[in-house]
Write an enzyme that holds these catalytic residues in place. Structure first.
Site, mmCIF file in Angstrom:
data_model
loop_
_atom_site.group_PDB
_atom_site.id
_atom_site.type_symbol
_atom_site.label_atom_id
_atom_site.label_comp_id
_atom_site.label_asym_id
_atom_site.label_seq_id
_atom_site.Cartn_x
_atom_site.Cartn_y
_atom_site.Cartn_z
ATOM 1 N N THR A 1 0.835 -1.210 0.000
ATOM 2 C CA THR A 1 0.000 0.000 0.000
ATOM 3 C C THR A 1 0.868 1.257 0.000
ATOM 4 O O THR A 1 0.392 2.317 -0.381
ATOM 5 C CB THR A 1 -0.916 0.022 1.238
ATOM 6 O OG1 THR A 1 -0.120 -0.283 2.383
ATOM 7 C CG2 THR A 1 -2.049 -0.985 1.109
ATOM 8 N N LEU B 1 12.313 -8.743 6.814
ATOM 9 C CA LEU B 1 12.284 -7.950 8.051
ATOM 10 C C LEU B 1 13.039 -6.633 7.889
ATOM 11 O O LEU B 1 13.356 -5.954 8.856
ATOM 12 C CB LEU B 1 12.872 -8.767 9.216
ATOM 13 C CG LEU B 1 12.148 -10.085 9.491
ATOM 14 C CD1 LEU B 1 12.839 -10.862 10.610
ATOM 15 C CD2 LEU B 1 10.685 -9.838 9.855
ATOM 16 N N SER C 1 16.188 -5.808 6.673
ATOM 17 C CA SER C 1 17.591 -5.632 7.062
ATOM 18 C C SER C 1 18.237 -4.523 6.235
ATOM 19 O O SER C 1 19.081 -3.771 6.729
ATOM 20 C CB SER C 1 18.359 -6.943 6.876
ATOM 21 O OG SER C 1 18.288 -7.365 5.529
ATOM 22 N N ASP D 1 9.543 0.774 4.999
ATOM 23 C CA ASP D 1 10.594 0.198 5.848
ATOM 24 C C ASP D 1 11.430 1.290 6.522
ATOM 25 O O ASP D 1 11.766 1.188 7.714
ATOM 26 C CB ASP D 1 11.502 -0.706 5.018
ATOM 27 C CG ASP D 1 10.708 -1.696 4.173
ATOM 28 O OD1 ASP D 1 9.594 -2.043 4.588
ATOM 29 O OD2 ASP D 1 11.207 -2.102 3.113
ATOM 30 N N TYR E 1 8.410 -7.622 -7.534
ATOM 31 C CA TYR E 1 8.013 -6.397 -6.824
ATOM 32 C C TYR E 1 7.783 -5.251 -7.809
ATOM 33 O O TYR E 1 6.763 -4.565 -7.766
ATOM 34 C CB TYR E 1 9.098 -6.037 -5.805
ATOM 35 C CG TYR E 1 8.742 -4.867 -4.915
ATOM 36 C CD1 TYR E 1 8.044 -5.065 -3.726
ATOM 37 C CD2 TYR E 1 9.099 -3.567 -5.264
ATOM 38 C CE1 TYR E 1 7.714 -3.995 -2.914
ATOM 39 C CE2 TYR E 1 8.768 -2.496 -4.451
ATOM 40 C CZ TYR E 1 8.080 -2.719 -3.279
ATOM 41 O OH TYR E 1 7.750 -1.653 -2.476
#
Ligand code: GLA
Length: 381
Positions: free
Chosen positions: A27, A119, A121, A166, A224
């Site tokens: 989103t 996650l 990184s 992120d 992606y």
């Protein structure tokens, strides 16, 4: 590099965390809503300023790949820089591109955020660099610009077409809270666009498990970017600037292409789920109530956005079948981690069942962490 006991004007230590997103996947680049927490796994940066013009970066995880470069050559030498070092050097190059004076610097990294696990990184590495460089060389750069610098480094220097989820999570999150971020409002204002929502699972007898399946993913690789392009095409076909402008899935019937319809359906319904989860948490409801919304988010990522994998689906199904209130894949997809919201008393059985299922599928090295809402990036005390 010498160890720095405390921070001075010319040296110190900083850290930046990875994140899990409670809800709101894919989103961010559609100007929508996200709800991440920072996790207690960080990248640490020991940094020092030097009176020369050389940039030196080292990583404890990449002992054979130190980089030494004149600061003025950062942009031109991009192709020759080893993969890991493009993240910090991209941040330095972006500070310079924006007119900041970045010259002699020594940065040594130690990362505890597992790579390829979804996650973040890479964002943690960029953000640890960004806060260190701000404090050492560019005081006065605000958090919004830092987030943009870290994103630009990943997009332009590394070549990974990420959004701002992120980096925003790594910089803005606070301990004990989930970060509600309205990407459009955040990017178009100087102060607003986000708020911190209390997020206390332990008090409710709950835990949020993060299970890294061991199936690694690659952002820069096609999937992606293809999803971003499909979302942009759906917005164009609907005559809006971005899918954020679509208020309800009922407005999607004008999309005749079934693939674009499914992509848009995910984004529009996911924005609703983020607002619903945020609403439940703001009202102080039992956090178990968000479980079905997390699971619905997974179904949408699997069926409509098609970024899940058999391995992620199996891990999520197993978590749901063995007692999780809700479970879903996190991050961009195509591998990586799942989250599972579980009663503290059921955590062991869910973890073990998922571990066994993954091992049976040929992924014997899965790892489980507990996601506790941790602080964002800053100097190490
Ligand atoms: C990756 C990207 C983020 C976001 C997520 C999906 O983590 O880096 O910007 O798009 O995927 O929500």
């Amino acid at each position: 590099m010498t160890a720095h006991a405390e921070r001075t004007d010319t040296s110190g230590a900083w850290s930046a965390p990875g994140r899990v997103n409670l809800i709101g996947e894919h989103t961010d680049y559609n100007d929508g809503f996200v709800l991440p927490i920072a996790i207690p796994l960080v990248v640490t940066c020991q940094g020092a300023r030097h009176a020369d013009e050389l940039v030196r970066v080292d990583s404890r995880q990449r002992p054979g790949e130190p980089v030494r470069l004149p600061a003025a050559a950062l942009a031109a030498e991009r192709e020759r820089v080893p993969g890991w070092a493009r993240y910090p050097l991209g941040v330095l190059a972006e500070f310079r591109r924006r007119g900041h004076r970045i010259e002699g610097l020594e940065l040594e990294f130690d990362g505890a955020v597992p790579a390829g696990a979804g996650l973040s990184s890479s964002a943690a590495l960029c953000c640890a660099t960004a806060v260190a460089v701000r404090d050492l060389c560019a005081p006065g750069v605000g958090d919004r610009e830092l987030i943009d610098i870290a994103r630009a480094a990943e997009n332009d220097y590394v070549g990974a077409p990420t959004g701002i989820l992120d980096h925003s999570a790594s910089i803005l999150c606070t301990a004990g809270h989930a970060l509600f971020l309205d990407v459009r409002a955040f990017q178009s204002s100087e102060t607003g666009g986000f708020d911190q929502i209390p997020f206390d699972l332990a008090g409710a007898g709950l835990r949020l498990l993060v299970i890294d399946t061991g199936q690694t993913h690659e952002h820069a690789a096609g999937g992606y970017g293809a999803r971003r392009a499909e979302c942009a095409a759906a917005a164009t076909a609907l005559g809006v600037a971005s899918l954020r402008d679509i208020g309800s899935v009922d407005e999607l019937s004008a999309l005749s292409d079934p693939v674009l319809y499914r992509r848009a359906h995910h984004v529009v319904s996911e924005n609703d789920r983020v607002r619903e989860v945020a609403g439940l948490l703001r009202e102080g409801k039992d956090p178990r109530a968000i479980g079905p919304l997390l699971s619905a988010g997974h179904a949408s990522l699997r069926n409509d956005f098609e970024v899940s994998t058999e391995v992620l689906d199996a891990a999520v199904d197993t978590a749901q079948e063995t007692g999780a209130h809700g479970s879903r894949m996190v991050g961009g997809g195509f591998g990586g981690s799942i989250i599972a919201l579980v009663d503290t008393t059921d955590a062991g059985q869910v973890e073990e069942a998922v571990r066994q299922r993954l091992a049976d599928m040929g992924f014997p090295r899965s790892r489980t962490f507990e996601a506790i809402a941790a602080p964002g990036a800053g100097p190490v005390a």
